[in-house]
Design an enzyme around this catalytic site. Structure first.
Site, PDB file in Angstrom:
ATOM      1  N   LEU A  95      29.697  32.763  30.532  1.00  0.00           N
ATOM      2  CA  LEU A  95      28.608  32.135  31.275  1.00  0.00           C
ATOM      3  C   LEU A  95      28.323  30.764  30.664  1.00  0.00           C
ATOM      4  O   LEU A  95      28.101  29.779  31.354  1.00  0.00           O
ATOM      5  CB  LEU A  95      27.356  33.010  31.221  1.00  0.00           C
ATOM      6  CG  LEU A  95      27.533  34.451  31.723  1.00  0.00           C
ATOM      7  CD1 LEU A  95      26.200  35.187  31.707  1.00  0.00           C
ATOM      8  CD2 LEU A  95      28.098  34.468  33.122  1.00  0.00           C
TER       9      LEU A  95
ATOM     10  N   ARG B  76      36.170  42.061  21.356  1.00  0.00           N
ATOM     11  CA  ARG B  76      36.697  42.904  22.426  1.00  0.00           C
ATOM     12  C   ARG B  76      38.147  43.319  22.225  1.00  0.00           C
ATOM     13  O   ARG B  76      38.506  44.468  22.477  1.00  0.00           O
ATOM     14  CB  ARG B  76      36.564  42.152  23.754  1.00  0.00           C
ATOM     15  CG  ARG B  76      35.128  41.966  24.115  1.00  0.00           C
ATOM     16  CD  ARG B  76      34.958  41.113  25.336  1.00  0.00           C
ATOM     17  NE  ARG B  76      33.543  41.100  25.700  1.00  0.00           N
ATOM     18  CZ  ARG B  76      33.050  40.401  26.693  1.00  0.00           C
ATOM     19  NH1 ARG B  76      33.844  39.647  27.433  1.00  0.00           N
ATOM     20  NH2 ARG B  76      31.770  40.447  26.972  1.00  0.00           N
TER      21      ARG B  76
END
Lengths: 637, 251
Positions: free
Chosen positions: A441, A330
């Site tokens: 997560l 990212r």
């Protein structure tokens, strides 16, 4: 104070295994004598509260939303990593560990990250057992996809709603324990202080957001699972209510804050449309599996995307990073998007966007296949922009998404305050300077389901089960502090709104402490933040009283804390004279414009200690030791 | 765009409440419906008036917090959440009436905010698989045919917003309850306790004061996640067969 990370000795692969044997246990009959407070009910909080209650502890859980099911984990789209190697493509616990350490630009602890990779497989087993409907193949087995920063397919997903399904799984486990009477749930409750008695965290002070009542809750340990602080930038992909207040107030009570400047700017978000914009919407990174990122080769090319011939397009990620292409991590994807826009090659009315094009994928796989994979994301894009991404490329631009920094914790997830723990995004420990996709997560659930149930027992086994009443002087003192702050805020009656200050601060943070930073800008930003904060306390306007549902007061308290945190982020960014992961200092880059990390000087965790209002914070350094990976220049070429 | 807003204002649960008119002078078609409220609230604050309280959080259509009845329809004219509704769905000069969810089990807390904890209590009464943390069965040891997994997924996408209740003339919560019952009844993991689950969840739903279902289908038409009323049929089937064969008889 020397920071002790308490990483167990021994071989990397044996650390957690041995540690689990060495921790002290609380016997089953004694567990019911201990009370544990869990603040926040996202993946980390809900999984921790449920797991601890199952073990027999008495849990009190708190959230500011109207239901624990609405915590912002619910909005995570893409997926969750696990080293299952179901695809037989060479994955392993060590590879997941290595990818995560490298993805974090070698600024995370080996021991923690290895443990995370190790328990990742149990998370999938647990969630499937709860009835989480992961995507499956026709043979009935689980399906995987690939994600940025890795060359294997290890991401488990539930369409574009993985966070929702995992959170509802944890919420269902939590609900089961509420109905069993082992968890007492407090909704619409905001934590405003930690109470410390004899050096140990023994409770919290909360505000009932409907009645305004200030309440105290006592316990033997306090777990902060309160998420990240991306809303310090005003515009981010975080939910409107996401805030730093619980973590920040714990910081002011002695919990060190680690690497606050490490923020993640996500490359694929829907661009800003105007001044009214209240938040930014993420388009899952999984889209980069099939979407191709490009801009026109020429500056100021205003033709429609479909009118620009192939030869005049620059697929800049594929060009610069042939090995990973559109699936670079990212931080790299974001920075490159910013670069091409700064060069004047950005698209859309603002010029602050790049294309994410699915034309080739639709030609190759058919519209139907693309729709099955990303249908809900395409719908969401069309809903927000009014454009059809099946017919023309999406426009995307980076936006603040996740904060790798957070409260400093040791291997047991305990902060520098005994008995006070931080889990999930609220702590700093596993992602270093950049988080890989589908790892948040994993970390939230690892902390809640599989780490804290072991480590909190080690602490409780060493303390008597005696309870402290909320009439104790320390509780009263904390309550008075909170009431004092509320009274002060309500008495200002100035002329500018809370949002005005929040937007002003957010713009400063984005412009000078965002995707790239330099000393001059940071120094200017620090001065501006101090000025904005001073004006806030003299000129903010809050209507109504404390004794009612007061949305302006709620916001004001959060923004007051963001104003203080922002300055610490700037200090941290100034201190870190290197570029690594999401922290890009203009002064420190290679000739090709890549991050220039300085391992000799900065291979440490910067942990900041609060020393009092308007006083500079003390910096403590935790040296990072790498014994199992070679510190290398991160290359995705 | 010029918009005339008529918004339900109610100080607290005890207050009687009334519609108050506000003029929006310059709304952009690209604004979300909630962003229009943000702008209005900024104006109210500057004038020293109490801003309009409404529930919202993720603003991505997934948390289920936002909950406005717009011109008589939960979440407004599109089949989506209020936060995903944009002003381009309205015309310049429109008058828009905004009210909270109306249902006895959802009392108004303030303005457009209602208390939906009844939904949580329904889930607590059985909307889970009874499994503790730390199971050791490998995830792929429970193969689930793709069509079953997909159908369970469709039911599992419910966001618990309550639009189904707000849309129903009887304020029935059948769509919400049936979505959870269906998801777990279809999956092998949920089979073992499917009888207890459906009986307990229906009993709690009734005790909370939600009305009966008369199959008008308004819930499905308004559900922002397109949850199908087939789930209600499945719930009825589960409920009936459970009652007929119940091993779960209370003393």
């Amino acid at each position: 104070m020397r920071l002790d990370s308490k990483i167990p000795d021994g071989q990397l692969a044996e650390k957690w295994y041995k540690h689990k044997f060495n921790v002290k246990l609380v016997n089953p009959a004694n567990k019911r004598k201990y009370d544990i407070i869990v603040v926040g009910t996202g993946l980390a909080g809900a999984s921790a509260a449920a797991s601890l209650a199952e073990l027999g502890y008495n849990v009190k859980a708190f959230c500011f939303q109207d239901s624990p099911r609405r915590a912002h984990s619910i909005a995570a789209q893409g997926g969750i990593n696990a080293a299952k190697n179901y695809q037989n493509d060479g994955d392993s616990v060590f590879r997941l560990f290595y990818d995560t350490i490298k993805g974090g630009d070698f600024r995370a602890r080996e021991g923690n990250v290895y443990r995370l990779a190790e328990v990742s497989t149990s998370i999938i087993d647990q969630c499937v057992a709860q009835g989480v409907p992961f995507a499956r193949e026709y043979g009935g087995l689980l399906s995987n996809r690939s994600f940025g920063g890795s060359q294997v397919s290890r991401t488990f997903y539930a369409r574009g709603q993985t966070g929702q399904q995992l959170l509802l799984g944890a919420y269902s486990a939590l609900s089961r324990q509420i109905s069993a009477g082992k968890v007492q749930m407090f909704t619409r409750s905001e934590m405003l202080d930690v109470v410390i008695v004899d050096g140990k965290a023994r409770g919290i002070v909360t505000r009932n957001m409907v009645s305004g009542k200030i309440e105290s809750h006592s316990a033997h340990a306090v777990l902060l699972c309160t998420g990240g602080y991306g809303n310090v930038f005003f515009l981010s992909t975080n939910a409107m209510g996401s805030n730093v207040t619980a973590a920040w107030r714990a910081h002011k009570k002695g919990a060190f804050f680690a690497n606050p400047c490490f923020t993640q700017i996500h490359p694929t978000c829907i661009p800003v449309s105007g001044d009214h914009q209240s938040k930014l919407t993420l388009m899952s990174e999984s889209l980069r599996n099939d979407g191709r990122v490009w801009v026109p080769k020429a500056k100021g090319d205003t033709r429609k995307p479909q009118d620009i011939p192939e030869a005049e397009r620059d697929y800049f990620l594929e060009r610069k990073y042939p090995a990973f292409g559109n699936l670079v991590p990212r931080d790299i994807a974001s920075r490159n998007a910013k670069q091409v826009c700064d060069e004047g090659r950005g698209v859309g009315t603002s010029g602050l966007a790049v294309y994410l094009d699915f034309a080739d994928a639709i030609k190759r796989d058919s519209k139907k296949v693309v729709e099955a994979k990303y249908g809900n994301l395409f719908d969401m894009y069309q809903q927000i922009t009014g454009e059809n991404p099946y017919e023309m490329p999406m426009r995307i631009y980076p936006a603040v998404h996740y904060t790798m920094g957070g409260l400093w914790v040791d291997y047991n997830l305990m902060t520098t305050v005994p008995g006070l723990y931080a889990l999930g995004e609220a702590n700093f420990s596993d992602h270093g300077a950049n988080r890989l996709g589908a790892s948040a997560l994993m970390q939230g659930l690892a902390d809640g389901y599989f780490v804290i149930p072991y480590t909190v027992g080690d602490y409780l086994a060493n303390m008597p089960a005696t309870k402290i009443g909320t009439d104790h002087a320390e509780f009263k003192k904390a309550e008075e502090n909170v009431k004092g702050q509320i009274k002060k805020l309500l008495s200002i009656n100035g002329t500018k709104t809370v949002d005005h200050f929040h937007k002003e601060m957010g713009k400063i943070m984005w412009d000078y402490c965002g995707m790239s930073r330099d000393e001059k800008g940071l120094t200017f930003a620090k001065k501006r933040m101090q000025e904005i904060r001073a004006e806030f306390w003299q000129n903010v306007k809050i209507t109504g009283t404390n004794e009612e549902l007061n949305i302006t007061l709620e916001k004001a308290m959060r923004v007051a804390d963001f104003l203080e945190l922002g300055e610490l982020m700037i200090d941290d960014a100034l201190n870190r004279e290197e570029s690594c992961g999401g922290h890009f200092r203009e002064e420190y880059q290679t000739p090709e414009g890549e991050a220039d990390r300085n391992d000799d000087k900065f291979a440490y965790v910067a942990a900041w200690e609060y020393t009092g209002d308007n006083k500079p914070e003390n910096l403590h350094k935790e040296e990072l030791v790498f014994e199992n990976v070679k510190l290398s220049k991160r290359s995705y070429k | 765009m010029k918009i005339t807003l008529k918004v339900w204002r109610q100080k607290n649960t005890q207050d009687k409440g009334k519609l108050v008119t506000y003029d929006i002078k310059d709304a952009s078609p690209d604004m979300s419906f909630l962003e229009m409220f943000d702008v209005l609230n900024e104006e109210l604050l500057i004038k020293g008036e109490d801003p309009i309280a409404f529930d919202h959080d993720c603003r991505e259509g997934i948390c289920g917090a936002c909950s406005m009845v717009i011109n008589g329809k939960p979440h407004g004219p599109l089949q989506t959440t209020t936060c995903q509704l944009h002003m381009r769905s309205f015309k310049d000069g429109d008058t828009i009436v905004v009210e909270p969810w109306r249902a006895k089990p959802f009392p108004v807390l303030k303005d457009l905010i209602v208390d939906r904890t009844a939904f949580d209590r329904i889930i607590q009464s059985g909307g889970y698989v009874s499994v503790n943390t730390g199971v050791t069965v490998d995830a792929n040891e429970i193969p689930i045919p793709k069509n079953i997994a997909d159908e369970a997924f469709d039911a599992a996408t419910c966001i618990g917003c309550g639009a189904c209740v707000a849309a129903c003339k009887n304020a029935s919560a059948m769509l919400f309850v049936s979505a959870k019952v269906s998801q777990l009844a279809m999956l092998p993991q949920g089979k073992a306790e499917s009888k207890r689950r459906v009986e307990n969840m229906v009993a709690t739903m009734d005790a909370e004061g939600f009305g009966a279902c008369t199959n008008t289908g308004a819930c499905e038409a308004e559900c922002p996640k397109q949850i199908s009323i087939t789930n209600i049929a499945r719930l009825n089937r589960e409920y009936l067969s459970s009652k007929l064969t119940s091993e779960y008889v209370e003393a």
